[in-house]
Design an enzyme around this catalytic site. Structure first.
Site, PDB file in Angstrom:
ATOM      1  CG  HIS A  54      -1.950  -1.104   1.185  1.00 18.82           C
ATOM      2  ND1 HIS A  54      -3.111  -1.057   0.438  1.00 18.82           N
ATOM      3  CD2 HIS A  54      -1.961  -2.297   1.815  1.00 18.82           C
ATOM      4  CE1 HIS A  54      -3.792  -2.172   0.613  1.00 18.82           C
ATOM      5  NE2 HIS A  54      -3.106  -2.957   1.436  1.00 18.82           N
ATOM      6  CG  ASN A 127      -7.896  -4.479   0.402  1.00 17.91           C
ATOM      7  OD1 ASN A 127      -7.101  -3.562   0.476  1.00 17.91           O
ATOM      8  ND2 ASN A 127      -7.603  -5.716   0.787  1.00 17.91           N
ATOM      9  CE1 TYR A 337      -2.444  -4.323   7.696  1.00 18.73           C
ATOM     10  CE2 TYR A 337      -3.010  -2.031   7.302  1.00 18.73           C
ATOM     11  CZ  TYR A 337      -2.934  -3.331   6.861  1.00 18.73           C
ATOM     12  OH  TYR A 337      -3.339  -3.641   5.591  1.00 18.73           O
TER      13      TYR A 337
END
Length: 488
Positions: A54, A127, A337
């Site tokens: 990303h 997404n 993350y």
């Protein structure tokens, strides 16, 4: 209006920003030219590690407005009232390519929403597809390696891409999405967004529901063919960024309608397939879409690096009424993350404006994290830096954000198991009673010497209660010794 003065990092005015200082006309540069050295050194450090996935992204600010009552399913405050608006930041991205890649490529798109709620930030990281290639996080590094540039050729290799998929039959569903007509969105405005994972909502009564998020574009879904995408990428590698930026600048604010699918938690165990499998969707015939609200983007960032590149989303940023599910991929992302952001941006990345909570203490989290690179909220004289404490510092609520997850007969909990003799004090009492008289005397003297210096009576009393609970004599002797020292 007075003219603005160029300064060094320390705030001193810069006399000359066009010529370096030299030893005489045409001579070598001088080490004393602080502005030159600082300027070059800072330039060398302008870039930070890009996201492994990303990396290529765009973003905008906006708001989320509740249009339908969902309080029967969640106690989340930002969803509590029809008409309530919450500020948001949305980051779009491609997955596989690097920061310099083109926008118009066949690739899933990230759809990450940060809700700046009154109870803290809620990050929904999904997404533009409702499924993904894999369902277990242990395969994620290998999957990404197969999609990224080959270490020898330096480019994406079809051999690697398809070899991984050949050994991962669960990817077939997502491959079908990716290679279909929606595989290359015409723009970020013309694609749907999905939470993809299964999440949990909990209402005020403590009832749990599993949910899936669907953001349906109000601009209509538009996609590109492979030929159209190749042509567009050649003309403008930043096509999606250009489109989003210009649309908002013109006042053509893109929007999405949020719907959710809701499954009562009790139905999950007997559902005909694993409802937490990220490679599968829930058929709408089983769990119809229910409208929740509207997401609108109406403001572009002032600085793409500061606000888009440094935006940090983590799926474990929940708020009361919303929590995780047993989705294995989600569980892996809860760690990965946040860990990525601590690596890329530093442990204090939540102090950056784009990541800071808006409604908590005027824009900063209230906890006991301290120091680290670029620390700016190092509490000092205003309160103690530990918890629990007796000085009115922030304290736990005792109320879980969401219902405990029951998986295979086991319920996740923060509580320790109960046993017949499981308290904090009985072994301390046994140790005291094992000591000789001389050892006990020294123990009491040592405790009293420290405890008598405490300035708060309530803190002294709480500690004395612990010794009394361990052994009556132990507590009595410590109390008498403390009292004697404080009376001196």
């Amino acid at each position: 209006m007075s003219k603005r003065v160029l300064t060094t990092e320390s705030g001193a005015p810069v006399a000359d920003n066009q010529n370096s200082a030299t030893a005489g006309v045409g001579g070598p540069l001088l080490l004393q030219d602080q502005h030159l050295l600082e300027k070059l050194a800072r330039f060398n450090r302008e870039r930070i590690p890009e996201r492994v996935v990303h990396a290529r992204g765009s973003g905008a600010y906006g708001y989320f407005e509740v249009t339908d009552d969902v309080t029967a399913y969640t106690s989340a405050d930002f969803l509590s009232t029809v008409g309530k608006r919450t500020e948001t930041f949305l980051r779009f991205s491609t997955v596989a390519d690097s920061l310099g890649g083109a926008d118009a490529v066949r690739d899933p798109r990230g759809f990450a929403v940060k809700f700046y709620t009154e109870e803290g930030n809620y990050d929904l990281v999904g997404n533009n597809t409702p499924v993904f290639f894999i369902k277990d996080p242990i395969k994620f590094p290998d999957f990404i390696h197969s999609q990224k540039r080959d270490p020898f050729t330096g480019k994406q290799e079809p051999d690697n891409v398809w070899d991984f998929w050949a050994h991962s039959p669960e990817a077939t569903h997502q491959v079908t999405w990716l290679m279909g007509d929606r595989g290359i969105p015409a723009s970020y405005r013309h694609m749907n967004g999905y939470g993809s994972h299964t999440y949990q909502w909990t209402n005020e009564a403590g009832e749990a529901f599993f949910v899936k998020y669907h953001f349906k574009t109000n601009q209509g879904v538009r996609s590109l063919s492979s030929e159209q995408a190749a042509e567009l990428a050649g003309k403008d590698a930043n096509s999606h960024q250009t489109d989003l930026l210009q649309a908002i600048e013109r006042g053509v604010n893109p929007s999405w309608t949020l719907h959710v699918q809701i499954m009562p938690a009790a139905e999950a165990a007997d559902y005909r397939f694993n409802p937490f499998d990220l490679t599968k969707v829930w058929p709408h015939s089983d769990y119809p879409l229910q409208r929740v609200g509207r997401l609108v983007l109406d403001r572009n960032p002032d600085n793409v690096f500061a606000e888009v590149e440094q935006a940090a989303f983590s799926p474990n940023n929940f708020v009361p009424g919303i929590g995780p599910s047993p989705d294995k991929m989600l569980q892996g992302r809860l760690f990965a993350y946040a860990d990525a952001h601590r690596y890329r941006l530093g442990v204090n990345h939540t102090l950056l404006a784009v990541n800071a909570p808006k409604a908590v203490l005027g824009g900063k989290a209230d906890n006991y994290g301290r120091d680290g690179l670029m620390a700016a909220n190092a509490y000092g004289r205003d309160r103690k830096n530990y918890e629990p404490n007796s000085y009115d510092g922030p304290a736990e609520t005792g109320k879980a954000l969401s219902a405990p997850l029951a998986v295979n007969g086991h319920t996740g909990t923060h509580e320790a198991p109960l046993h017949t003799k499981d308290d904090h004090f009985f072994q301390a009492g046994e140790l005291y009673r094992l000591m000789s008289a001389e050892e006990q005397a020294r123990l009491v003297a040592n405790i009293a010497g420290g405890l008598s210096q405490v300035t708060r009576d309530d803190v002294i009393e709480k500690n004395l209660a612990h010794f009394h609970a361990a052994d009556t004599e132990y507590g009595k002797r410590v109390e008498e010794a403390v009292r004697a020292l404080r009376e001196d």
